[in-house]
Scaffold this motif. Structure first.
Motif, PDB file in Angstrom:
ATOM      1  N   LEU A 179       8.408  -4.115   3.769  1.00 58.08           N
ATOM      2  CA  LEU A 179       7.905  -5.249   4.237  1.00 58.08           C
ATOM      3  C   LEU A 179       6.757  -4.994   5.398  1.00 58.08           C
ATOM      4  O   LEU A 179       5.717  -6.006   5.172  1.00 58.08           O
ATOM      5  CB  LEU A 179       9.052  -5.987   4.806  1.00 58.08           C
ATOM      6  CG  LEU A 179      10.309  -6.566   4.080  1.00 58.08           C
ATOM      7  CD1 LEU A 179      11.431  -7.051   4.906  1.00 58.08           C
ATOM      8  CD2 LEU A 179       9.759  -7.416   2.944  1.00 58.08           C
ATOM      9  N   ALA A 180       6.836  -4.083   6.190  1.00 60.16           N
ATOM     10  CA  ALA A 180       5.820  -3.662   7.056  1.00 60.16           C
ATOM     11  C   ALA A 180       4.421  -3.333   6.367  1.00 60.16           C
ATOM     12  O   ALA A 180       3.510  -4.143   6.643  1.00 60.16           O
ATOM     13  CB  ALA A 180       6.263  -2.603   8.199  1.00 60.16           C
ATOM     14  N   LEU A 181       4.602  -2.735   5.406  1.00 65.98           N
ATOM     15  CA  LEU A 181       3.186  -2.108   4.498  1.00 65.98           C
ATOM     16  C   LEU A 181       2.880  -3.425   3.797  1.00 65.98           C
ATOM     17  O   LEU A 181       1.591  -3.458   3.794  1.00 65.98           O
ATOM     18  CB  LEU A 181       3.764  -1.117   3.799  1.00 65.98           C
ATOM     19  CG  LEU A 181       3.978   0.424   4.263  1.00 65.98           C
ATOM     20  CD1 LEU A 181       4.458   1.405   3.542  1.00 65.98           C
ATOM     21  CD2 LEU A 181       2.511   0.700   5.141  1.00 65.98           C
ATOM     22  N   HIS A 182       3.564  -3.929   3.063  1.00 63.98           N
ATOM     23  CA  HIS A 182       3.419  -4.938   2.059  1.00 63.98           C
ATOM     24  C   HIS A 182       2.984  -6.313   2.778  1.00 63.98           C
ATOM     25  O   HIS A 182       1.906  -6.788   2.372  1.00 63.98           O
ATOM     26  CB  HIS A 182       4.676  -5.246   1.431  1.00 63.98           C
ATOM     27  CG  HIS A 182       4.247  -6.253  -0.072  1.00 63.98           C
ATOM     28  ND1 HIS A 182       3.443  -5.872  -1.138  1.00 63.98           N
ATOM     29  CD2 HIS A 182       4.371  -7.664  -0.212  1.00 63.98           C
ATOM     30  CE1 HIS A 182       3.262  -7.053  -2.025  1.00 63.98           C
ATOM     31  NE2 HIS A 182       3.868  -8.105  -1.386  1.00 63.98           N
ATOM     32  N   LEU A 183       3.374  -6.925   3.556  1.00 64.02           N
ATOM     33  CA  LEU A 183       3.105  -8.152   4.180  1.00 64.02           C
ATOM     34  C   LEU A 183       2.293  -8.049   5.461  1.00 64.02           C
ATOM     35  O   LEU A 183       1.740  -9.125   5.791  1.00 64.02           O
ATOM     36  CB  LEU A 183       4.460  -9.032   4.798  1.00 64.02           C
ATOM     37  CG  LEU A 183       5.656  -9.079   3.738  1.00 64.02           C
ATOM     38  CD1 LEU A 183       6.603  -9.882   4.290  1.00 64.02           C
ATOM     39  CD2 LEU A 183       5.050 -10.120   2.691  1.00 64.02           C
ATOM     40  N   ILE A 184       2.321  -6.850   6.251  1.00 67.04           N
ATOM     41  CA  ILE A 184       1.675  -6.953   7.451  1.00 67.04           C
ATOM     42  C   ILE A 184       0.341  -5.890   7.444  1.00 67.04           C
ATOM     43  O   ILE A 184      -1.010  -6.316   7.563  1.00 67.04           O
ATOM     44  CB  ILE A 184       2.512  -6.668   8.626  1.00 67.04           C
ATOM     45  CG1 ILE A 184       3.379  -7.719   8.558  1.00 67.04           C
ATOM     46  CG2 ILE A 184       1.567  -6.790  10.051  1.00 67.04           C
ATOM     47  CD1 ILE A 184       4.591  -7.595   9.802  1.00 67.04           C
ATOM     48  N   VAL A 185       0.917  -4.747   7.195  1.00 65.25           N
ATOM     49  CA  VAL A 185      -0.189  -3.476   7.709  1.00 65.25           C
ATOM     50  C   VAL A 185      -1.305  -3.585   6.468  1.00 65.25           C
ATOM     51  O   VAL A 185      -2.396  -3.617   6.982  1.00 65.25           O
ATOM     52  CB  VAL A 185       0.578  -2.097   7.976  1.00 65.25           C
ATOM     53  CG1 VAL A 185      -0.626  -0.997   7.884  1.00 65.25           C
ATOM     54  CG2 VAL A 185       1.511  -2.101   8.934  1.00 65.25           C
ATOM     55  N   LEU A 186      -0.904  -3.286   5.092  1.00 69.95           N
ATOM     56  CA  LEU A 186      -1.957  -3.357   4.157  1.00 69.95           C
ATOM     57  C   LEU A 186      -3.052  -4.479   4.132  1.00 69.95           C
ATOM     58  O   LEU A 186      -4.074  -4.363   3.801  1.00 69.95           O
ATOM     59  CB  LEU A 186      -1.209  -3.108   2.735  1.00 69.95           C
ATOM     60  CG  LEU A 186      -0.419  -1.738   2.615  1.00 69.95           C
ATOM     61  CD1 LEU A 186       0.188  -1.634   1.341  1.00 69.95           C
ATOM     62  CD2 LEU A 186      -1.612  -0.376   3.013  1.00 69.95           C
ATOM     63  N   PRO A 187      -2.371  -5.545   4.253  1.00 76.21           N
ATOM     64  CA  PRO A 187      -3.246  -6.831   4.144  1.00 76.21           C
ATOM     65  C   PRO A 187      -4.272  -6.818   5.211  1.00 76.21           C
ATOM     66  O   PRO A 187      -5.402  -7.253   5.368  1.00 76.21           O
ATOM     67  CB  PRO A 187      -2.355  -8.115   4.348  1.00 76.21           C
ATOM     68  CG  PRO A 187      -1.075  -7.560   3.543  1.00 76.21           C
ATOM     69  CD  PRO A 187      -1.133  -6.033   4.282  1.00 76.21           C
ATOM     70  N   ALA A 188      -3.761  -6.266   6.530  1.00 75.97           N
ATOM     71  CA  ALA A 188      -4.835  -6.340   7.862  1.00 75.97           C
ATOM     72  C   ALA A 188      -5.623  -5.329   7.434  1.00 75.97           C
ATOM     73  O   ALA A 188      -6.843  -5.402   8.048  1.00 75.97           O
ATOM     74  CB  ALA A 188      -3.758  -6.088   9.063  1.00 75.97           C
ATOM     75  N   TYR A 196      -4.413  -1.913  16.069  1.00 77.75           N
ATOM     76  CA  TYR A 196      -3.209  -1.004  16.008  1.00 77.75           C
ATOM     77  C   TYR A 196      -2.012  -1.815  16.478  1.00 77.75           C
ATOM     78  O   TYR A 196      -1.059  -1.244  16.302  1.00 77.75           O
ATOM     79  CB  TYR A 196      -3.450   0.129  17.039  1.00 77.75           C
ATOM     80  CG  TYR A 196      -4.699   1.011  16.579  1.00 77.75           C
ATOM     81  CD1 TYR A 196      -4.329   1.866  15.544  1.00 77.75           C
ATOM     82  CD2 TYR A 196      -5.782   1.249  17.087  1.00 77.75           C
ATOM     83  CE1 TYR A 196      -5.172   2.865  15.156  1.00 77.75           C
ATOM     84  CE2 TYR A 196      -6.884   1.870  16.665  1.00 77.75           C
ATOM     85  CZ  TYR A 196      -6.484   2.746  15.760  1.00 77.75           C
ATOM     86  OH  TYR A 196      -7.295   3.763  15.314  1.00 77.75           O
ATOM     87  N   LEU A 197      -2.106  -3.105  17.006  1.00 75.82           N
ATOM     88  CA  LEU A 197      -0.788  -3.806  17.162  1.00 75.82           C
ATOM     89  C   LEU A 197       0.013  -3.859  15.860  1.00 75.82           C
ATOM     90  O   LEU A 197       1.240  -4.288  15.983  1.00 75.82           O
ATOM     91  CB  LEU A 197      -1.189  -5.132  17.762  1.00 75.82           C
ATOM     92  CG  LEU A 197      -1.807  -5.105  19.422  1.00 75.82           C
ATOM     93  CD1 LEU A 197      -2.299  -6.404  19.806  1.00 75.82           C
ATOM     94  CD2 LEU A 197      -0.566  -4.324  20.169  1.00 75.82           C
TER      95      LEU A 197
END
Length: 223
Positions: A179-188, A196-197
């Motif tokens: 979820l962290a990768l798919h929804l937040i980090v990769l789109p960002a 870095y937040l």
């Protein structure tokens, strides 16, 4: 902390688990039962063991005999550590519930409470996402596909129900990582607003991974 303080801590844990009429017995004549409590109409006899080494058969035998003395319906042995293999086998034979790795201070419960709030919010979001496909009146800030929905529900359910189990923590770790990768980090990363937040999204998976390792090591050492 000593044995008496641990009994008080166990009483607090039982209260949080919705036990009622919790009474700590007198140490001079407790007959192997430290706490009497009630839940769902059943009387529980609880023995508390604050040890630096795994709890053995003797505690199981004492708790079982003491519970019979007090006419209890169920027996529980609570400890801050874990149990020997023979104690686990005996407890299964006598139908004694074993509560291992009971927290000894309120600070331990802080990450659990935070993760409980996180998982409840995640579960509610997953349920809303499930119904949003059927009801157009439900609008969510982040739309998720079926696979992501599965990870949302698995992270929340395993996180809520499996805090004391290694496998459940690992499932929650993987789900939260996805979820962290798919929804937040990769789109960002693909946008100009990355900071870095966004790495804070990995905190839930990190907590579950560390807790899973701690559970595994604490049980491995005493097997």
């Amino acid at each position: 902390m000593d044995g008496y303080k641990f009994e008080s801590q166990c009483a607090t844990i039982l209260k949080k688990k919705h036990f009622k009429k919790i009474e700590v017995t007198k140490s001079s004549c407790d007959q192997g039962i430290d706490i009497i409590a009630y839940k769902h109409g059943k009387k529980y006899g609880i023995q508390c063991k604050y040890y630096t080494y795994p709890v053995g058969n003797k505690a199981i035998q004492e708790a079982y005999a003491g519970a019979n003395f007090y006419d209890c319906d169920k027996v529980i042995v609570m400890t801050n550590i874990t149990f020997t293999k023979s104690a686990i086998e005996l407890a299964e034979k006598l139908d004694v519930d074993l509560w291992s790795n009971c927290p000894t201070n309120r600070f331990y419960s802080i990450p659990f409470r935070l993760m409980e709030i996180f998982n409840l919010a995640l579960l509610i979001y997953g349920i809303l996402a499930l119904f949003s496909a059927k009801y157009s009146s439900i609008h969510l800030p982040i739309s998720i596909d079926t696979i992501t929905l599965i990870f949302v529900l698995s992270a929340s359910i395993f996180g809520l129900l499996g805090w004391r189990f290694v496998l459940c923590n690992l499932v929650a770790t993987i789900s939260c990582l996805y979820l962290a990768l798919h929804l937040i980090v990769l789109p960002a990363l693909t946008s100009a607003r990355y900071t870095y937040l966004f790495l804070l999204a990995f905190v839930p998976s990190g907590i579950y991974l560390v807790h899973a390792i701690w559970l595994y090591l604490s049980r491995k050492v005493f097997d």
